[in-house]
Scaffold this motif. Structure first.
Motif, PDB file in Angstrom:
ATOM      1  N   ILE A 261       0.853  -1.204   0.000  1.00  0.00           N
ATOM      2  CA  ILE A 261       0.000   0.000   0.000  1.00  0.00           C
ATOM      3  C   ILE A 261       0.887   1.252   0.000  1.00  0.00           C
ATOM      4  O   ILE A 261       0.638   2.201  -0.756  1.00  0.00           O
ATOM      5  CB  ILE A 261      -0.942   0.025   1.234  1.00  0.00           C
TER       6      ILE A 261
ATOM      7  N   ALA B  30      -7.561  -0.473  -0.552  1.00  0.00           N
ATOM      8  CA  ALA B  30      -6.882  -1.455   0.293  1.00  0.00           C
ATOM      9  C   ALA B  30      -7.890  -2.559   0.617  1.00  0.00           C
ATOM     10  O   ALA B  30      -8.952  -2.300   1.178  1.00  0.00           O
ATOM     11  CB  ALA B  30      -6.386  -0.784   1.567  1.00  0.00           C
TER      12      ALA B  30
ATOM     13  N   CYS C 204      -3.438   2.118   6.925  1.00  0.00           N
ATOM     14  CA  CYS C 204      -3.904   2.614   5.609  1.00  0.00           C
ATOM     15  C   CYS C 204      -4.152   4.110   5.684  1.00  0.00           C
ATOM     16  O   CYS C 204      -3.836   4.860   4.750  1.00  0.00           O
ATOM     17  CB  CYS C 204      -5.199   1.922   5.192  1.00  0.00           C
TER      18      CYS C 204
ATOM     19  N   ALA D 248     -10.600   2.026   1.866  1.00  0.00           N
ATOM     20  CA  ALA D 248     -10.363   0.711   2.482  1.00  0.00           C
ATOM     21  C   ALA D 248     -11.673  -0.042   2.378  1.00  0.00           C
ATOM     22  O   ALA D 248     -12.733   0.503   2.706  1.00  0.00           O
ATOM     23  CB  ALA D 248      -9.963   0.866   3.939  1.00  0.00           C
TER      24      ALA D 248
END
Ligand code: E4P
Length: 218
Positions: free
Chosen positions: A144, A162, A174, A182
């Motif tokens: 990431i 993500a 994240c 996410a």
């Protein structure tokens, strides 16, 4: 960072939507299979509940078939995003579909190289799988981080979703890293809101307030 829910359960989607924080939904063939219903019916129902992008995955592996399935999925609703696993045939399909303005989420991304190819072919989203990388002894968060800086370096506007998130620490990282989205399982959403000090704090406030309440008022 926006929050998507990673599920095909209507109940879970409705519950998280009621929290006021839901921007989209991702599904995959395994999640759809768990519901025991017709694929298109589930996708349609989800697209009617949530305004934002709803990812529905193709199950074909040849470009022609992927494109055919993708066009049918895209017809279900304006907010459908077609999820395509990152393969050579998938890339060819992404090229064709992006020219038709069908939005693609390139999935099963495990490397920066796969992500950059998907982005260059025209994918609107890429889905790097953090948890599955952790499972085989890598640190999924590094992917990431690297993807965020590569996309920034080259002004790529493909959004990073993500995915394969297993715990709240993944989400925390994240947020610090700069993922655009996410996609989170229901149970991790519930863990996000929980804190033992919040629970004990509420308990103490309520018990301290008992005497005040006994004096009347609302
Ligand atoms: C992403 O869109 C996938 O549906 C999902 O995040 C996969 O997660 P898993 O590794 O927990 O199956």
């Amino acid at each position: 960072m926006k929050f998507f829910i990673d599920t095909a359960s209507i109940e879970e989607i409705k519950e998280i939507d009621s929290w006021g924080i839901l921007s989209g939904v991702t599904t995959n063939p395994s999640l759809i299979a768990k519901e025991g219903r017709v694929f298109e019916d589930v996708v349609k129902e989800i697209s009617e509940i949530v305004d934002g992008p709803i990812s529905a995955e193709v199950t074909a592996s040849e470009c022609d078939e992927i494109v055919k399935q993708a066009r049918l999925l895209a017809k279900i609703s304006d907010n459908i995003v077609v999820k395509i696993p990152i393969t050579i045939e998938g890339l060819k399909a992404i090229k064709i579909l992006s020219k038709e303005n069908i939005k693609v989420n390139a999935t099963l991304i495990f490397s920066v190289n796969q992500a950059i190819l998907a982005a260059r072919a025209g994918a609107k989203y890429v889905s790097p799988f953090i948890g599955r990388l952790d499972d085989i002894g890598y640190d999924g968060m590094i992917l990431i981080q690297e993807l965020s800086s590569v996309f920034k370096n080259y002004n790529i506007d493909t959004e990073i979703i993500a995915a394969s998130i297993r715990n709240t620490e993944h989400i925390h990282k994240c947020l610090l890293t700069g993922a655009d989205i996410a996609t989170i399982p229901y149970k991790v959403f519930v863990q996000m809101i929980k804190h033992p000090l919040t629970d004990s704090g509420i308990e103490r406030f309520l018990s301290d307030f008992k005497d005040v309440k006994s004096k009347g008022g609302f």
